[in-house]
Design an enzyme around this catalytic site. Structure first.
Site, short mmCIF file in Angstrom:
data_model
loop_
_atom_site.label_atom_id
_atom_site.label_comp_id
_atom_site.label_asym_id
_atom_site.label_seq_id
_atom_site.Cartn_x
_atom_site.Cartn_y
_atom_site.Cartn_z
N TYR A 74 -39.32 -18.79 12.94
CA TYR A 74 -40.54 -19.31 13.55
C TYR A 74 -40.33 -20.78 13.93
O TYR A 74 -39.85 -21.57 13.13
CB TYR A 74 -41.69 -19.18 12.56
CG TYR A 74 -43.02 -19.57 13.12
CD1 TYR A 74 -43.64 -18.78 14.07
CD2 TYR A 74 -43.65 -20.74 12.71
CE1 TYR A 74 -44.87 -19.14 14.59
CE2 TYR A 74 -44.88 -21.10 13.23
CZ TYR A 74 -45.48 -20.30 14.17
OH TYR A 74 -46.69 -20.66 14.69
N ASP B 47 -39.65 -15.28 4.79
CA ASP B 47 -40.89 -15.33 5.56
C ASP B 47 -41.17 -13.90 6.00
O ASP B 47 -40.52 -13.37 6.90
CB ASP B 47 -40.70 -16.27 6.76
CG ASP B 47 -41.98 -16.42 7.59
OD1 ASP B 47 -42.83 -15.51 7.56
OD2 ASP B 47 -42.10 -17.44 8.30
C1 LIG Z 1 -47.31 -17.94 12.61
C2 LIG Z 1 -46.11 -18.01 11.73
C3 LIG Z 1 -45.94 -19.04 10.81
C4 LIG Z 1 -46.92 -20.19 10.70
O1 LIG Z 1 -48.17 -19.74 10.30
P1 LIG Z 1 -49.57 -20.45 10.71
O2 LIG Z 1 -50.56 -19.61 9.99
O3 LIG Z 1 -49.67 -20.41 12.19
O4 LIG Z 1 -49.50 -21.85 10.20
C5 LIG Z 1 -44.83 -19.01 10.00
N1 LIG Z 1 -43.91 -18.03 10.10
C6 LIG Z 1 -44.03 -17.02 10.97
C7 LIG Z 1 -43.00 -15.97 11.06
C8 LIG Z 1 -45.13 -16.98 11.82
O5 LIG Z 1 -45.24 -15.99 12.71
#
Ligand SMILES: *Cc1c(COP(=O)(O)O)cnc(C)c1O
Length: 376
Positions: free
Chosen positions: A105, A176
């Site tokens: 991301y 993540d």
């Molecule tokens: C959107 C996203 C984030 C960040 O999240 P927010 O809620 O927008 O702060 C982090 N990692 C991934 C894979 C994402 O898609």
């Protein structure tokens, strides 16, 4: 709540995080809107209850996501996915050698690059779908931070293999799991130390809030995460936490439907003459198909297409009527975007690549809209 570990995620999503069953008790959790709490015996507990330390609505949400990730008491909710990411970074001291997926991301990459530029950490970006490349980097690493399904290329990392190697090398692993959700994979079960989610996406699922969450089984990490949340102040609003929990109730049915539609659209797009490539691990021809089949419980509901006539990509996006041109994903409404319009997107992402987030609309309606936009 009783032990939920023997229940399937479809059930956990519905039954976790509810008030205790008692005659006259509410079935659904309320929203605790308060900044402070009546003092308990402060001298005894040494703990002054305040709304930056705790909130009953967070607890209901955390119990549910924790149960879904196999760590019922190990979840910590934050104001956004990036606040959750900042909390994970707070666990990496100065001098940490961080190995990270090159197509992670983009804001997560930006945080790591900024820290590296300040000399706080040593950053190595790798293609996480290239298991040998990651294994080669691990002997010189302290932390590995990756997404199992990469964004927007939808490559698939072999998480069980990478976690096993990281354990041997003494490397901490944070995953993540935003793309995979707790339904496709539970990183803690295969040896990751932490899993983080941008609940903004599938978990909440309605494109109406931002929220993040980190889950761990390690009590020491949990204490540090909670302390960072209290001191940095990146707390979720009670209403957002409540809406996220409400959204989670339907995550399994939403995601099942979204995945089925993604599979249908992937196959139709792959046969369309204007499309040069579809990236979706659910397609038997996809390079990530075998790893995904072996390590995930599904293929997700994101797909990316590349157009034969690259410069047509923006026009394709503009011509859609049902699909909404917007960033983000995981909501009930289908979204699409050409990723390279974002300046920070790496060169490894083709210019003509359009990423699709499949929502809950009818598959044939979605297909007809894509087809008319492709036919131009
Ligand atoms: C959107 C996203 C984030 C960040 O999240 P927010 O809620 O927008 O702060 C982090 N990692 C991934 C894979 C994402 O898609």
């Amino acid at each position: 709540m009783a032990d939920l570990t023997h229940l399937s995620p479809e059930t956990v999503a519905v039954v976790a995080g509810r008030p205790a069953r008692a005659i006259g008790a509410p079935v659904s959790p309320g929203i605790e809107l308060t900044s402070t709490y009546v003092d308990s015996d402060v001298m005894v507990t040494g703990n002054i209850p305040y709304g930056r330390d705790r909130n009953a609505t967070w607890v209901d949400l955390e119990a549910t996501v924790g149960a879904l990730e196999g760590a019922p008491t190990g979840a910590v909710a934050y104001a956004s996915g990036m606040a959750a990411g900042a909390a994970v970074h707070s666990l990496m001291p100065r001098g940490t050698r961080l190995v990270m997926g090159v197509t992670s991301y983009n804001a997560m990459v930006a945080v790591a690059k900024d820290r590296a530029a300040r000399g706080e950490i040593d950053l190595t970006l790798v293609d996480v779908a290239d298991t040998e490349a990651v294994l080669g980097a691990l002997p010189h690493a302290d932390w590995l931070l990756l997404e199992t399904l990469t964004n927007p290329l939808l490559d698939v990392a072999d998480l069980p293999a990478l976690c096993a190697a990281a354990r041997t090398a003494g490397v901490m692993v944070a995953v993540d799991g935003t793309f995979t959700t707790p339904l496709l994979q539970n990183p803690l079960a295969v040896g990751a130390d932490l899993v983080l989610h941008s609940a903004t996406k599938y978990l909440a699922g309605h494109s109406d809030l931002l929220l993040g969450i980190v889950v761990t089984r390690d009590p020491n990490l949990l204490t540090r995460l909670r302390r960072h949340r209290t001191l940095a102040g990146g707390i979720p609003g009670a209403f957002e936490a409540w809406l996220t929990l409400r959204g989670l109730r339907t995550l399994p049915v939403r995601f099942e439907r979204q995945q089925r539609t993604a599979g249908i659209l992937g196959e139709r797009l792959a046969r369309h003459p204007a499309v040069s490539r579809v990236r979706y691990p659910g397609l038997a021809s996809d390079p990530g198909h075998d790893v995904a089949t072996r390590t995930l419980r599904g293929y997700g509901a994101m797909l990316s297409v590349e157009l034969r006539d690259g410069p047509q990509a923006d026009a394709f996006v503009r011509r859609t009527r049902l699909w909404v041109p917007a960033t983000s994903f995981g909501g009930v409404e289908s979204l699409l975007e050409r990723r390279r319009r974002i300046p920070s997107e790496p060169d490894s992402v083709p210019e003509s690549l359009v990423r699709l987030s499949v929502g809950l609309e009818d598959a044939d309606d979605l297909w007809r809209d894509l087809e008319q936009a492709l036919d131009g």
